[in-house]
Design an enzyme around this catalytic site. Structure first.
Site, PDB file in Angstrom:
ATOM      1  N   ASP A  42       0.817  -1.214   0.000  1.00  9.35           N
ATOM      2  CA  ASP A  42       0.000   0.000   0.000  1.00  9.35           C
ATOM      3  C   ASP A  42       0.857   1.273   0.000  1.00  9.35           C
ATOM      4  O   ASP A  42       2.097   1.197  -0.026  1.00  9.35           O
ATOM      5  CB  ASP A  42      -0.910  -0.064   1.248  1.00  9.35           C
ATOM      6  N   TRP A  81      -2.739   3.470  -5.723  1.00 10.56           N
ATOM      7  CA  TRP A  81      -3.980   4.179  -6.073  1.00 10.56           C
ATOM      8  C   TRP A  81      -3.872   4.979  -7.375  1.00 10.56           C
ATOM      9  O   TRP A  81      -4.551   5.990  -7.554  1.00 10.56           O
ATOM     10  CB  TRP A  81      -4.426   5.112  -4.937  1.00 10.56           C
ATOM     11  N   GLY A  82      -2.987   4.556  -8.279  1.00 13.51           N
ATOM     12  CA  GLY A  82      -2.882   5.251  -9.572  1.00 13.51           C
ATOM     13  C   GLY A  82      -1.981   6.472  -9.561  1.00 13.51           C
ATOM     14  O   GLY A  82      -1.872   7.178 -10.569  1.00 13.51           O
ATOM     15  N   GLU A  85       1.109   8.979  -9.834  1.00 10.70           N
ATOM     16  CA  GLU A  85       2.205   9.100 -10.817  1.00 10.70           C
ATOM     17  C   GLU A  85       1.943   8.246 -12.060  1.00 10.70           C
ATOM     18  O   GLU A  85       2.858   7.617 -12.596  1.00 10.70           O
ATOM     19  CB  GLU A  85       3.555   8.730 -10.176  1.00 10.70           C
ATOM     20  N   ASP A 108     -10.049   3.822  -3.132  1.00  8.81           N
ATOM     21  CA  ASP A 108     -10.786   2.660  -2.610  1.00  8.81           C
ATOM     22  C   ASP A 108     -12.210   2.558  -3.157  1.00  8.81           C
ATOM     23  O   ASP A 108     -12.913   3.553  -3.309  1.00  8.81           O
ATOM     24  CB  ASP A 108     -10.877   2.746  -1.077  1.00  8.81           C
TER      25      ASP A 108
END
Ligand code: GAL
Length: 396
Positions: free
Chosen positions: A126, A161-162, A164, A183
């Site tokens: 994460d 979480w996408g 960069e 999320d």
């Protein structure tokens, strides 16, 4: 070789959050092995955040919380393996996990070795509490190396979480799957926006490195840790599961398998849908076109945003499968029933070609015969219809 197809399994986060125990994991392992999940391909059982103590032990190692996992993580891994499943765990690239537990920043090699010693087969990694001046790509690269050096084959499930534009570099750094969005929550708007946000990136998802649009909420009905907004209907869960399958992304179940109702269990075990997800060619879905039928629908609560990719509310997708087979999929984002038409010329099959499609309903298994030129179906509000199609020569 791992991750040749989109990984499949179960993850503890969506339903259980911090409420995870050895007993629960054993029960889920039993169910996955005994009720057909493992057989259909759901092989990874993954424990998410909140499994450890708040401090590392005297050797600087991560340590399982003995109240939750009294026999330690190796015992859990052994149990999971004995059921013919693979075992997944969770850490984070920052200095603390999202829930405030120690994580792997500057401990990458030590932690990867520990996971390997425990028998871990999958690591979700994460991005919370990541130091401001640190280099995100470099740190995912570091954990990737650490896993390779650990002496065990471990699937690297990177979850930033996408950030960069991760779809551009996750394959290069060795990730096997990469979370490309924030999320998921257990409502229609959440899963539709997630899917739509990645539609233009699925062409970069394929064998050995898949775009991961988060764990499924199918069958949760707002029970658990990600319950926000209006609970999904069964039709909305059909939409969610089939969109994930069309996209060819990892299928990580998030519901409590102990209390899943029969319809949802049947959906998640649907052979045709899973075959679409796991198709060898891993091609992304093609948005054929969307039709707006001009019905004024005031449905602010369910309005999907952003709609940059998909302005209208009746969606048709074509997905090429291996062996000259295809899927045509219709999604009705209106609340009311609507007719949706696919004109075959729009997918490269004009009437004059002399070819049509022999079509089978993916949900019912019913053969609906050969269609030429176009196909129309009536789709209930917030529901979908999918057809597996094969090319056939038609009489003139
Ligand atoms: C989030 C992650 C979730 C879950 C959670 C645990 O960052 O996107 O999938 O792992 O952390 O705290």
């Amino acid at each position: 070789m791992i991750a040749q197809k989109p990984p499949m399994g179960w993850n503890s986060w969506n339903t259980f959050g911090t409420n995870i125990t050895e007993e629960l994991i054993f029960q889920i392992a039993d169910l996955m092995a005994e009720q057909g999940y493992r057989e259909r391909g759901y092989e990874y059982l993954v424990i998410d955040d909140c499994w450890s103590l708040k401090q590392r032990d005297e050797n600087g190692n991560l340590a399982a919380d003995p109240d939750k996992f009294p026999h330690g993580m190796k015992a859990v891994a052994d149990y999971v393996h004995a059921k013919g499943l693979k075992f997944g765990m969770y850490s984070c690239a920052g200095v603390m996990t999202c829930a405030g537990y120690p994580s792997s920043y500057d401990h990458e090699f030590q932690d990867a070795k520990l996971f390997a010693d425990w028998g871990v087969d999958f690591l979700k990694y994460d991005f919370c509490n990541f130091p401001e001046n640190a280099d995100c790509i470099n740190r995912y690269q570091t954990m990737s190396m650490a896993l390779k050096a650990s002496g065990r084959e471990i699937l690297f499930s990177a979850c930033n979480w996408g950030r960069e534009d991760c779809w551009n570099w996750m394959r290069s750094i060795g990730a096997h799957m990469y979370r490309s969005t924030g999320d998921i929550f257990d409502n229609f708007k959440s899963f539709m926006s997630i899917f739509q946000s990645q539609l233009k990136h699925f062409c970069q998802s394929g064998p050995y490195c898949f775009n991961d649009i988060d764990m499924l909420t199918v069958g949760m009905y707002n029970q658990g840790n990600v319950a926000i907004g209006k609970p999904c209907t069964d039709g909305e869960y059909r939409m969610q599961f089939s969109l994930w399958c069309l996209a060819g992304v990892p299928l990580m179940l998030g519901a409590d398998l102990r209390s899943l109702n029969p319809q949802m269990k049947e959906l998640l075990l649907n052979r045709e849908l899973i075959a679409i997800d796991q198709d060898a060619e891993c091609r992304p879905p093609y948005l054929v076109g969307s039709q707006c039928v001009g019905v004024a629908v005031e449905d602010k609560e369910n309005a999907v945003e952003p709609l940059e990719m998909v302005p209208d509310q009746l969606l048709t997708f074509l997905k090429h499968l291996s062996g000259n087979e295809f899927v045509i999929a219709y999604y009705n984002l209106f609340q009311e029933q609507q007719d949706i038409t696919c004109i075959f010329a729009d997918i490269g099959l004009p009437y004059a070609s002399g070819y049509g499609f022999s079509m089978k309903d993916v949900f019912t298994g019913e053969d609906i015969g050969v269609h030429r030129d176009y196909h129309t179906v009536s789709v209930p509000g917030h529901d979908c219809r999918l057809y597996r199609c094969s090319l056939v020569k038609c009489e003139n």
